[in-house]
Every structure is written in C-alpha cells, then in structure tokens.
Design an enzyme around this catalytic site. Structure first.
Site, PDB file in Angstrom:
ATOM      1  N   GLY A  16      44.950 -40.714  39.584  1.00  0.00           N
ATOM      2  CA  GLY A  16      43.527 -40.438  39.355  1.00  0.00           C
ATOM      3  C   GLY A  16      43.110 -40.797  37.934  1.00  0.00           C
ATOM      4  O   GLY A  16      41.939 -41.126  37.686  1.00  0.00           O
ATOM      5  N   ALA A  58      45.618 -36.669  39.201  1.00  0.00           N
ATOM      6  CA  ALA A  58      45.216 -35.391  39.796  1.00  0.00           C
ATOM      7  C   ALA A  58      46.285 -34.346  39.496  1.00  0.00           C
ATOM      8  O   ALA A  58      47.442 -34.695  39.277  1.00  0.00           O
ATOM      9  CB  ALA A  58      45.064 -35.561  41.299  1.00  0.00           C
ATOM     10  N   GLU A  69      42.406 -44.356  38.048  1.00  0.00           N
ATOM     11  CA  GLU A  69      41.143 -44.552  38.772  1.00  0.00           C
ATOM     12  C   GLU A  69      39.949 -44.175  37.895  1.00  0.00           C
ATOM     13  O   GLU A  69      38.885 -44.797  37.971  1.00  0.00           O
ATOM     14  CB  GLU A  69      41.162 -43.738  40.077  1.00  0.00           C
ATOM     15  CG  GLU A  69      42.142 -44.327  41.094  1.00  0.00           C
ATOM     16  CD  GLU A  69      42.372 -43.433  42.289  1.00  0.00           C
ATOM     17  OE1 GLU A  69      42.783 -42.274  42.081  1.00  0.00           O
ATOM     18  OE2 GLU A  69      42.126 -43.866  43.426  1.00  0.00           O
ATOM     19  N   GLU A  88      50.688 -42.833  43.404  1.00  0.00           N
ATOM     20  CA  GLU A  88      50.438 -41.930  44.530  1.00  0.00           C
ATOM     21  C   GLU A  88      51.409 -42.133  45.683  1.00  0.00           C
ATOM     22  O   GLU A  88      51.825 -41.199  46.355  1.00  0.00           O
ATOM     23  CB  GLU A  88      49.003 -42.110  45.057  1.00  0.00           C
ATOM     24  CG  GLU A  88      47.928 -41.475  44.199  1.00  0.00           C
ATOM     25  CD  GLU A  88      47.426 -42.386  43.082  1.00  0.00           C
ATOM     26  OE1 GLU A  88      48.140 -43.345  42.710  1.00  0.00           O
ATOM     27  OE2 GLU A  88      46.318 -42.133  42.576  1.00  0.00           O
TER      28      GLU A  88
HETATM   29  C1  LIG Z   1      41.940 -37.852  45.301  1.00  0.00           C
HETATM   30  C2  LIG Z   1      43.320 -37.966  44.761  1.00  0.00           C
HETATM   31  C3  LIG Z   1      43.296 -38.581  43.427  1.00  0.00           C
HETATM   32  C4  LIG Z   1      44.368 -38.862  42.724  1.00  0.00           C
HETATM   33  C5  LIG Z   1      45.730 -38.706  43.179  1.00  0.00           C
HETATM   34  C6  LIG Z   1      46.670 -38.543  42.016  1.00  0.00           C
HETATM   35  O1  LIG Z   1      46.320 -38.755  40.897  1.00  0.00           O
HETATM   36  S1  LIG Z   1      48.210 -38.025  42.410  1.00  0.00           S
HETATM   37  C7  LIG Z   1      48.984 -37.882  40.838  1.00  0.00           C
HETATM   38  C8  LIG Z   1      49.374 -39.192  40.315  1.00  0.00           C
HETATM   39  N1  LIG Z   1      50.072 -39.060  39.090  1.00  0.00           N
HETATM   40  C9  LIG Z   1      51.389 -39.054  39.024  1.00  0.00           C
HETATM   41  O2  LIG Z   1      52.095 -39.209  39.994  1.00  0.00           O
HETATM   42  C10 LIG Z   1      51.993 -38.849  37.662  1.00  0.00           C
HETATM   43  C11 LIG Z   1      53.041 -37.781  37.706  1.00  0.00           C
HETATM   44  N2  LIG Z   1      53.606 -37.536  36.407  1.00  0.00           N
HETATM   45  C12 LIG Z   1      54.515 -38.334  35.863  1.00  0.00           C
HETATM   46  O3  LIG Z   1      54.899 -39.362  36.353  1.00  0.00           O
HETATM   47  C13 LIG Z   1      55.088 -37.867  34.556  1.00  0.00           C
HETATM   48  O4  LIG Z   1      54.937 -36.508  34.482  1.00  0.00           O
HETATM   49  C14 LIG Z   1      54.436 -38.530  33.325  1.00  0.00           C
HETATM   50  C15 LIG Z   1      52.944 -38.369  33.334  1.00  0.00           C
HETATM   51  C16 LIG Z   1      54.823 -39.998  33.277  1.00  0.00           C
HETATM   52  C17 LIG Z   1      54.989 -37.830  32.053  1.00  0.00           C
HETATM   53  O5  LIG Z   1      56.403 -37.874  32.058  1.00  0.00           O
HETATM   54  P1  LIG Z   1      57.253 -36.986  31.041  1.00  0.00           P
HETATM   55  O6  LIG Z   1      58.677 -37.310  31.307  1.00  0.00           O
HETATM   56  O7  LIG Z   1      56.757 -37.162  29.684  1.00  0.00           O
HETATM   57  O8  LIG Z   1      56.969 -35.474  31.415  1.00  0.00           O
HETATM   58  P2  LIG Z   1      57.307 -34.702  32.744  1.00  0.00           P
HETATM   59  O9  LIG Z   1      57.391 -35.601  33.891  1.00  0.00           O
HETATM   60  O10 LIG Z   1      58.473 -33.822  32.498  1.00  0.00           O
HETATM   61  O11 LIG Z   1      56.009 -33.823  32.938  1.00  0.00           O
HETATM   62  C18 LIG Z   1      55.680 -32.785  32.023  1.00  0.00           C
HETATM   63  C19 LIG Z   1      55.093 -31.638  32.806  1.00  0.00           C
HETATM   64  O12 LIG Z   1      53.869 -32.046  33.385  1.00  0.00           O
HETATM   65  C20 LIG Z   1      53.878 -31.813  34.776  1.00  0.00           C
HETATM   66  N3  LIG Z   1      53.075 -32.854  35.412  1.00  0.00           N
HETATM   67  C21 LIG Z   1      53.169 -34.156  35.190  1.00  0.00           C
HETATM   68  N4  LIG Z   1      52.238 -34.817  35.895  1.00  0.00           N
HETATM   69  C22 LIG Z   1      51.555 -33.882  36.577  1.00  0.00           C
HETATM   70  C23 LIG Z   1      50.462 -33.937  37.479  1.00  0.00           C
HETATM   71  N5  LIG Z   1      49.869 -35.102  37.810  1.00  0.00           N
HETATM   72  N6  LIG Z   1      50.026 -32.805  38.001  1.00  0.00           N
HETATM   73  C24 LIG Z   1      50.586 -31.618  37.659  1.00  0.00           C
HETATM   74  N7  LIG Z   1      51.624 -31.494  36.791  1.00  0.00           N
HETATM   75  C25 LIG Z   1      52.090 -32.621  36.271  1.00  0.00           C
HETATM   76  C26 LIG Z   1      55.363 -31.882  35.148  1.00  0.00           C
HETATM   77  O13 LIG Z   1      55.610 -31.212  36.338  1.00  0.00           O
HETATM   78  C27 LIG Z   1      55.980 -31.203  33.953  1.00  0.00           C
HETATM   79  O14 LIG Z   1      55.781 -29.830  34.079  1.00  0.00           O
HETATM   80  P3  LIG Z   1      56.971 -28.855  34.381  1.00  0.00           P
HETATM   81  O15 LIG Z   1      56.419 -27.510  34.317  1.00  0.00           O
HETATM   82  O16 LIG Z   1      58.019 -29.169  33.358  1.00  0.00           O
HETATM   83  O17 LIG Z   1      57.418 -29.234  35.759  1.00  0.00           O
END
Ligand SMILES: CC/C=C\CC(=O)SCCNC(=O)CCNC(=O)[C@H](O)C(C)(C)COP(=O)(O)OP(=O)(O)OC[C@H]1O[C@@H](n2cnc3c(N)ncnc32)[C@H](O)[C@@H]1OP(=O)(O)O
Length: 719
Positions: free
Chosen positions: A100, A61, A103, A123
């Site tokens: 998500g 998400a 999922e 999450e």
């Molecule tokens: C009903 C509810 C349903 C679902 C709930 C969910 O899905 S909650 C979200 C679950 N997902 C996560 O927790 C994943 C979070 N992201 C990460 O762990 C890492 O970003 C990832 C995907 C492993 C990539 O890592 P990497 O080191 O390559 O990049 P970085 O972390 O620097 O991320 C790059 C930019 O993307 C932004 N970002 C990452 N994930 C999300 C996200 N899920 N939503 C929004 N934005 C996301 C991150 O902030 C970075 O952006 P920046 O502007 O540099 O902050």
C-alpha cells in the site's frame, strides 16, 4: 499518525508517523485523509510532499489489521482523492515503499527516492494482490511485462532499477524530503493530467496471451497450488484489456476471493512467525532484547566437508575472517579449492568481489588460539567431536565461543568436556549451508544467555532465520522427521510406492516428497544412526520378531535398500534411479517395485489401495503430533518456532503455514480424531498416540496457534 507542516511557506509536508514501518493503519489513513483535505483546501498551499518518519516511507497496509473488520477510512478512495487533487503531490521515498505504501507513491504525481530505497508490491507473498489500484496503475506506468514480474513475485526493486523502469522521476543521495520540496515548488502550475497514472493508457504488449500463459505456467511450476500469483495475473490482464474503471472492479473482486482464504491467513501467519522466532526467551528472564551478543570478527571452521564448506562461505561473505581447518593435506586442498570456487560464483552472482583475503586454510588447531568463535563441523561421531572440543579447550583463548554443527547429538555432552560449558552452543546449519536459510541454535542447559545471543546474532548477520531450540536427540527439525519418515515407509509396506507418497506430498505443496528428499540428503546417514542405536545390523537380536524393534513397529525396507549400496543421488540409486551418481533426475525404479512386492509377500502383507488423503494425514498429523510433544517437553518455546523450522529447513509449503498452523487450520479436533483412528489401527506406533498437550488444547476448545503458549505448562523448559 501523520504530521502536517507548512514548509517554504507554500508546501504542505505530510509525514506518516507510525513506527516502525509507518504502516497504513486505520489511524494513519484517518490522519492522512484529514491532512490531505487540509492541504487541498488551504489557499496558501500550492504543493504537497508526502514522506515517512525515521527514514522509512511506508511498509504498506497494517497487516495486523487484516484479521479484524475494516475500521477507519478505506485506502482506495483516499488514494483516488490524492491523485485527483489539483495541487501537485510528490512522494519523498526513503527506506521502503512497499505494498500500500508503493500504491500511495503511485497516486502521487511525482516520485523521488533516496538511492538506498527499496520499492515493491509484496502482497503476493502474503496471499493477496495489490488491491489499492496497484495492479491497474503499475502496468499503465511501466507496461505489462515489468509490472507482471513485480506483482507476481513481490520482488523489491532498488531505487536505480525503479528509476530505469520509469517508476521514479528522480533518485537522490541528498535529503530526500528537501529535494522533494524543491521539486514540488518547481511543479506548481504545470499540468497534472499526464501525471495521473490511472488516466494513462496501458502500453500495448505484443503477444499478450502468450506472455500471460508463459507466466502462468511459470508460477504454477514454482508455487504449486498457490492462488495469489494466479489472481495477480488475472488482475494484470484486466489492466491490459479493460478501462481503468472496470479493471479496478476486477482487482477488487479478485482480492475478495483471496482475502479470506486459508492461504492468505497461512502466509500472513508465516510473516509474523518468522519475526516471532527471532525473539527467543529463557526461563531465567534472559531474552533477545536484554542479552548482549559478543562481537564476532574472526571465526574458525573445523572440517571442510559439505557442511563446513557452506559455513565458511556464509561467514566470509558477510566480512568475517575465517580459518578453515582440516585433518589431512589432501582434504584441506580439496576443501580450499571448493570454497574458493563457491565464493567466486557467489560474488559474481551478487556483483561484488569475492572476499578471498578473509580466508586462511590450515592443518593445525594451534592456529585457532585467537579466534572469537569456532564452529565444529566434523563427521557426526560423538567420540570424534568430544576429542575436538577437548583440544579446542586447550588451544583457544578462554573467551572463545565453541559451537557444534551437530544435527542431533547431545550439545551438553560436548560442553561437558570443555573448560567453558557456558560458552558452548549448537549451531545446526542445513545443507547446503550457504544456501539454506535455517539455523537451529541449540541451547544446552549450561549455555549462557550471552552465548545464545551471540549465536542468534551471528545467524542473523549471515542472513539466516535463526530459531533457538532445546537440546534433545534431533533437536526440533530432525526429531520431528522420524515419525514423518516412519509413516512414509509404513505406507510402502501397506501398498504405496515411493512415487505415490511423493506425489501426494508434492501436490500438497512440498518442494520435494519425502523419498526424493531422502535420496538427496543421502540414505547412509540414517542407516548408520540406526545401526548405532541397535535397530539394524549384526547387533539386532535374532529372536526379535520381524518388523518390530524395541517393542515397536519397525520397517526394515530402508536398511535393505542401503545394504544394496543404494545411498540416494550420490550413488545414482536410492528410492529412485538416476542417470548417474550425482544425477538429480529421479525415475521410478522397477527394482524397488520388485523389492517391495517380494517384501510384502515374504511377510504376508496384502497390499491395499492407499488414498492421497491417508498419505497426507498419516505423514503430516504424525509430524504435528511430535511438534506438540516438543512443545510439551520445552524443546521449542512456541508453535511458531516449529513452523519456521519446517518452512525454512524442510520445504514445508509456506501457503500451508507450517505443520502446527496446518493442524490448526484443519481443526485440532479433526486431527485428533484421525490420529486416534490411525493409532487404534497401529497401537505399536507410539508416534501416532495423540500427545497430552494436543488433547488438552482440544479440550480447551482448540484455541488459535498464537494462544497455545498460554496452555503450555512445561515441567522444564530446555530453553
Ligand atoms: C487494500 C490493501 C492494500 C495494501 C496491501 C498491503 O500493503 S499488504 C502489506 C504489504 N507490505 C509488506 O508486505 C511489507 C512487510 N514488511 C516487511 O517486508 C518488512 O517489515 C520491512 C518493511 C522490509 C522492514 O524490515 P525490517 O527487517 O527492517 O523489520 P521487520 O521486518 O522486523 O519489521 C519490524 C516490525 O514491523 C512489523 N511490520 C512490518 N511491516 C508491517 C506491516 N505492513 N504491517 C504491520 N506490521 C508490520 C514487523 O512485524 C515487526 O514487528 P514485530 O513486532 O517485531 O513483529
């Protein structure tokens, strides 16, 4: 947001296009819903493949959207529709399938992943649970124990592990989308009912209650006071004990309690704060994305004490050649044996071979003439460090970057004795350096942007969370520690015990209370610094009023403890007693109790009952107050940087967000009021006087942390 193509004449290929991680924003959900509808209604389409652009399936998400009202189609009905569709849907997973995104993969009828992909339900690390059916589908697919572990820890799995668990149908080293399309074509016409995970029966778990109880105890111990893992356990219990339709309702109720909680807000703040911290910026416009770091292939470490050894390991395990220098043969040999042992254990744990061939040990600084970067990690003594830097200037080639691992001395004073002040920077590691994630990159006024970029990038390469800070005594972390430690010892004078103060802080969520932490770090370091600054020892003017130094309240109890040779864990005695020198099991010591009683009666202090609330307020509000001063002084650029330093370097509980975020959650006005109250009672404690920036923010209506920057007008940024 989602691209729709027809491939091989009959397969609908839906590609999520929301860089950088293809998060399921409202626009993506909307586009997905339309694409799925089109695929299911088009008679030419016999199967569907879902993938993500740029080699990333989906990062889950869009976390940024959690702060506002839900817009666009909700995720759950969209996922249910994919699973219920009459055409086979294959997930082609490259990069990541998280939250998500995972999922989404679970509702596809088949899952194929690239061998480098990582999958998981993180999450819980954001204060939530997988509420798009994840807590109900995953246990049905892989059983309760494995699902419970994944959901309560948020751990990412490799594709190989996911294949073994039965999450994936195939792992490939080829083009995942192409393999998935071929797979989808073969799946056409096969019955889908057994592929709908929500229709499966959760495999029976013997001793379910005992398992759930054991995991509950485990998470309570590991993450004291944190709500999300407990809610995850309850949701998984529902998958074992309820039909899917009821389990999904339970999942959604539990999510509702978490979603708006302060803990979820704090944890999501931490996620972004960590990423913000990497984006350093200098007043001259140089910043993380326009300054090129130097490439570092070889490095040298001077000093093989605890810090030096940890730094050598951190460098060698990421493939950097290291020359380690000591001043005496015996110290060199001891350091060498310890480094080799540490690297071998580390390699064994990671299942790789130890990179011992990258190491060289020497007694001669002359051997450093060709290295790209040097990190000095000698004893915390300015004169000694200056001698080392003068020597390095002579020995190293002019382009070598010179770094100091000082924990608080003046980086610019060291730069001043070299022939290249622009190439000098602080790299303040935390002990043990091969374990602790934090690195303070200390920017002196003369450090060039290229030098800062090099230190930040090297930190990242070593897997550290690097934060750029300005040069002042103690930088950010240790500077803030002073008021925190002062308050803790003042509380002892007034009637508290070390174990009471520690318990209040540990109940708040700290991994270790302040006294246990001090025993671990060693009490002699602070004692030496206090002696050097004339606060204790023979240089103190005997006419100085007791319990006052330099016109301020001063608690001499820590000095008294050190005078008895109690330096903490290493001597087996400190604020606590231990079974033996080096022991870790802290027990309250009646001698400390006696010492405090005698001390109080000597100074006529009537002990009083002190509440946990007072302990928390005095220690943590004083901590945050110093954070405001640091922002005002331009030593940290943003409150996020301070919070990240406390989260990764000082064990501040992540579900509280860090000292600055915590202050904003309590309410700046309330914190200000309490600080004013404590300062009135202690006018000789300047750390309790609310900083001008703090008052200004309250006067501006207490904006959220992310907006503080707009109100910070520093005279000089030290970054
Ligand atoms: C009903 C509810 C349903 C679902 C709930 C969910 O899905 S909650 C979200 C679950 N997902 C996560 O927790 C994943 C979070 N992201 C990460 O762990 C890492 O970003 C990832 C995907 C492993 C990539 O890592 P990497 O080191 O390559 O990049 P970085 O972390 O620097 O991320 C790059 C930019 O993307 C932004 N970002 C990452 N994930 C999300 C996200 N899920 N939503 C929004 N934005 C996301 C991150 O902030 C970075 O952006 P920046 O502007 O540099 O902050």
């Amino acid at each position: 947001m989602a691209r729709y193509e027809l491939v091989k004449r009959s397969v609908a290929l839906i590609t999520l296009t929301n860089p950088p991680v293809n998060a399921l924003s409202s626009a993506v959900r909307h586009a997905m819903a339309k694409s799925m509808e089109r695929a299911l209604n088009d008679p030419k389409v016999t199967a569907v493949v879902i993938c993500g652009e740029n080699g990333r399936f989906c990062g889950g998400a869009d976390i940024r959207e959690f702060a506002g009202p839900l817009r666009g189609p909700p995720l759950v009905p969209l996922l249910d529709a994919i699973e219920a569709g009459q055409k086979p849907v294959v997930a082609a997973i490259e990069g990541v399938a998280l939250g998500g995104g995972f999922e989404l993969a679970l509702v596809c009828h088949y899952r194929i992943a690239h061998f480098k992909a990582r999958l998981g339900l993180p999450e819980v690390t954001l204060g939530l649970l997988p509420a798009a059916g994840g807590t109900q589908r995953l246990p049905r697919l892989i059983g309760i124990p494995a699902a419970l572990e994944m959901i309560t820890t948020g751990r990412h799995l490799s594709a190989q592990e996911a294949l073994k668990l039965g999450i994936l149908d195939q792992v490939t080293e080829q083009n995942t989308c192409e393999v998935a399309v071929e797979f989808a074509l073969r799946a056409v016409g096969k019955p889908l009912s057994s592929r709908r995970v929500s229709m499966l029966t959760t495999p029976c778990t013997p001793d379910l209650d005992a398992l759930l109880e054991a995991v509950t105890m485990q998470v309570k111990k590991k993450a004291r006071g944190v709500m999300a893992p407990l809610a995850c356990i309850q949701a998984v219990r529902a998958a074992a004990t309820m039909p899917y339709s009821k389990g999904i309702k339970r999942e959604s109720e539990l999510m509702a309690t978490l979603f708006n909680s302060g803990q979820a807000q704090a944890l999501q703040y931490c996620f972004f704060a960590q990423r913000t911290a990497g984006k350093w910026t200098l007043p001259n416009g140089a910043q993380w994305n326009n300054s090129k770091p130097r490439e570092i292939r070889s490095a040298a470490i001077i000093g093989l004490g605890t810090m030096g050894r940890g730094i050598v390991v951190s460098l060698a395990r990421v493939g950097i050649s290291v020359i380690a220098v000591e001043s005496e043969k015996k110290l060199l040999e001891t350091g060498k044996q310890m480094v080799i042992g540490m690297l071998e254990r580390d390699a064994k744990r990671r299942g790789v071979s130890a990179s011992l061939n990258l190491l060289k040990f020497t007694l001669s600084l002359q051997d450093l003439k060709d290295v790209d970067l040097v990190i000095e990690a000698v004893f915390e003594d300015m004169a000694l460090k200056k001698r080392v830097f003068q020597e390095l200037s002579k020995v190293c080639r002019p382009a070598t970057v010179l770094c100091t691992n000082t924990s608080g001395l003046d980086v610019d004073a060291l730069a001043g004795v070299t022939d290249r002040p622009h190439l000098v920077v602080g790299m303040h590691f935390f002990s043990p350096a091969h374990v602790m994630k934090l690195l303070e990159v200390v920017c002196g006024p003369r450090s060039s942007s290229e030098t800062i970029a090099t230190a930040m990038s090297l930190g990242k390469r070593m897997g550290k969370v690097s934060v750029a800070v300005g040069n002042c005594p103690g930088f950010v972390g240790n500077r803030m520690l002073k008021p925190y430690l002062d308050q803790a010892t003042f509380l002892l004078e007034e009637g508290a015990t070390p174990e009471q103060v520690d318990k209040a802080l540990e109940d708040f969520g700290f991994a270790m209370g302040v006294f246990r932490m001090s025993d671990l770090a060693g009490l002699d370091v602070g004692w030496r610094i206090r002696k050097e600054s004339g606060l204790t020892g023979p240089d103190v003017d005997p006419k100085n009023p007791p319990r006052r130094r330099q016109g301020r309240r001063y608690c001499p109890v820590p000095d008294m403890i050190c005078e008895q040779g109690r330096f903490g864990q290493k001597t087996g005695r400190g604020w606590y007693m231990y079974d033996k020198p080096g022991g870790t099991n802290a027990k309250p010591d009646p001698l400390i109790q006696n010492l405090l009683e005698m001390y109080r009666s000597r100074y006529g202090i009537q002990p009083r009952n002190i509440s946990d609330q007072e302990i928390i307020e005095r220690c943590l509000f004083a901590l945050a107050n110093e954070g405001f001063r640091i922002l005002e002084d331009g030593i940290a650029a943003r409150p996020e940087d301070i919070d990240v330093i406390y989260l990764f370097g000082y064990g501040f509980p992540r579900h509280r967000g860090g000292p600055m975020f915590y202050a904003s959650m309590v309410g700046l006005e309330r914190v200000l009021q309490r600080l004013e109250h404590y300062h009135q009672a202690n006018p000789d404690v300047p750390h309790l006087e609310p900083s001008p920036l703090f008052k200004k923010l309250v006067a501006c209506g207490s904006p959220p942390v992310q907006k503080w920057r707009e109100h910070i007008k520093t005279m000089h940024s030290h970054l």
